[in-house]
Scaffold this motif. Structure first.
Motif, short mmCIF file in Angstrom:
data_model
loop_
_atom_site.label_atom_id
_atom_site.label_comp_id
_atom_site.label_asym_id
_atom_site.label_seq_id
_atom_site.Cartn_x
_atom_site.Cartn_y
_atom_site.Cartn_z
N ASN A 161 26.40 6.09 6.52
CA ASN A 161 27.47 6.83 5.87
C ASN A 161 27.59 8.19 6.56
O ASN A 161 26.78 8.54 7.43
CB ASN A 161 27.23 6.97 4.36
CG ASN A 161 25.97 7.78 4.03
OD1 ASN A 161 25.65 8.78 4.67
ND2 ASN A 161 25.24 7.34 3.01
N ARG A 162 28.60 8.96 6.19
CA ARG A 162 28.89 10.21 6.91
C ARG A 162 27.72 11.19 6.86
O ARG A 162 27.38 11.83 7.86
CB ARG A 162 30.16 10.85 6.35
CG ARG A 162 30.70 11.98 7.21
CD ARG A 162 32.11 12.34 6.83
NE ARG A 162 33.02 11.20 6.97
CZ ARG A 162 33.55 10.82 8.14
NH1 ARG A 162 33.23 11.45 9.26
NH2 ARG A 162 34.37 9.78 8.19
N GLN A 163 27.09 11.31 5.69
CA GLN A 163 25.98 12.27 5.57
C GLN A 163 24.79 11.85 6.43
O GLN A 163 24.17 12.67 7.11
CB GLN A 163 25.54 12.40 4.11
CG GLN A 163 24.50 13.51 3.88
CD GLN A 163 24.98 14.87 4.35
OE1 GLN A 163 26.03 15.35 3.92
NE2 GLN A 163 24.24 15.50 5.26
N GLU A 164 24.47 10.56 6.40
CA GLU A 164 23.37 10.07 7.25
C GLU A 164 23.68 10.32 8.71
O GLU A 164 22.80 10.76 9.47
CB GLU A 164 23.17 8.56 7.01
CG GLU A 164 22.57 8.19 5.67
CD GLU A 164 22.58 6.69 5.43
OE1 GLU A 164 21.68 6.22 4.73
OE2 GLU A 164 23.49 6.00 5.95
N ALA A 165 24.92 10.05 9.11
CA ALA A 165 25.32 10.23 10.51
C ALA A 165 25.22 11.70 10.92
O ALA A 165 24.77 12.02 12.03
CB ALA A 165 26.73 9.72 10.73
N GLN A 166 25.62 12.60 10.03
CA GLN A 166 25.54 14.02 10.34
C GLN A 166 24.08 14.47 10.47
O GLN A 166 23.74 15.25 11.37
CB GLN A 166 26.25 14.84 9.27
CG GLN A 166 27.77 14.73 9.35
CD GLN A 166 28.47 15.65 8.37
OE1 GLN A 166 27.84 16.32 7.56
NE2 GLN A 166 29.80 15.70 8.46
N ASP A 167 23.23 13.96 9.60
CA ASP A 167 21.80 14.30 9.67
C ASP A 167 21.19 13.83 10.99
O ASP A 167 20.44 14.56 11.66
CB ASP A 167 21.04 13.69 8.50
CG ASP A 167 21.39 14.33 7.16
OD1 ASP A 167 22.00 15.42 7.16
OD2 ASP A 167 21.08 13.71 6.11
#
Length: 265
Positions: free
Chosen positions: A131-137
């Motif tokens: 998901n977007r948050q995982e990808a950003q992390d």
């Protein structure tokens, strides 16, 4: 069992171990562009964690070879497997291999209208892997790994060439590949920017990443490679550990190439 039979069993077992240990395998690979044969009877076995540098004169087929490993180029004859997946079967196998293989090109191929962070998160999100948050992390983790986390919100045009290439490396790492392919990653860079990209690649090598790198940076080959491969005329003519490759090259074309490139560098 006789001594010779026992030795044969040991040889067979060792051969089996070597075959099992090959993470990337090219067997009898041939490729043509029209009537021009660019790869001829290429056989190569790469173990997990091995670091391979491929060198040779322009037009020798080295870039084509590594582009075949993630099916950016197709081969007309032979077999390529990556982590047991037969790439020459096509279809879903190609998608499966590409999930395991990251690639960094001569040109950075960053999307100019996206920030550094957006460039790094695009593929993991669109592929459904994160998901977007995982990808950003993950993206910030790898941007830190390549020492440019402070550039995350900038656009590619605001970065130096060396920084853009490090973004390209971070972007590839965000897909968590098991193998990294580098196609002359420093050839488009100004000389003062080469070191920062090579330092990043050295760090990846020290982390145990399986790597195949087409490059003319012989200092990198000496210090990082487990094996150096020399190609000419679409064939692998020589391969050896760096000390042997540079100290006792066997093939005349290898000696000529090293004489020219080491003099020019």
């Amino acid at each position: 069992m006789t001594a010779s039979a026992s030795a044969a069993v040991r040889d067979d077992a060792a051969s089996g171990e070597r075959k099992e240990a090959a993470f990337i395998s090219l067997e009898g690979v041939n490729k043509w562009y029209g009537s021009f044969q660019v790869l001829t009877d290429v056989n190569l076995q790469v173990k997990a964690g091995e670091r391979i540098v491929i060198c040779g004169p322009s037009g020798s087929g080295k870039s084509t070879l590594i582009r075949c490993i993630n099916r950016l180029e197709t081969v007309q004859q032979g077999r390529i497997t990556v982590d047991g997946i037969d790439l020459t079967d096509g279809g879903r196998n190609v998608e499966a291999v590409r999930r395991e293989v990251g690639m960094v090109f001569q040109q950075f191929n960053l999307f100019p209208h996206l920030t550094v962070l957006e460039n790094c998160t695009l593929a993991p999100v669109q592929s459904g892997r994160m998901n977007r948050q995982e990808a950003q992390d993950i993206a910030l983790h790898f941007l830190t790994r390549v020492r440019i986390p402070d550039q995350a919100n900038k656009y590619p045009s605001q970065l130096s060439g060396g920084q853009q290439q490090r973004v390209a490396i971070a972007r590839a790492l965000c897909m968590k590949p098991k193998v990294m392919l580098f196609d002359e990653p420093t050839s488009a860079l100004d000389p003062e920017m080469v070191k920062e990209v090579l330092d990043t690649m050295v760090g990846l090598a020290e982390d145990g990443m399986t790597m195949l790198c087409v490059t003319h940076e012989m200092g990198f080959a000496r210090s990082v490679a487990d094996r150096v491969i020399f190609m000419a005329d679409g064939r692998i003519l020589e391969q050896a550990p760096p000390a042997q490759f540079f100290g006792q090259p066997q093939h005349e074309k290898t000696r000529n190439f090293l004489g020219q490139i080491l003099t020019s560098h």
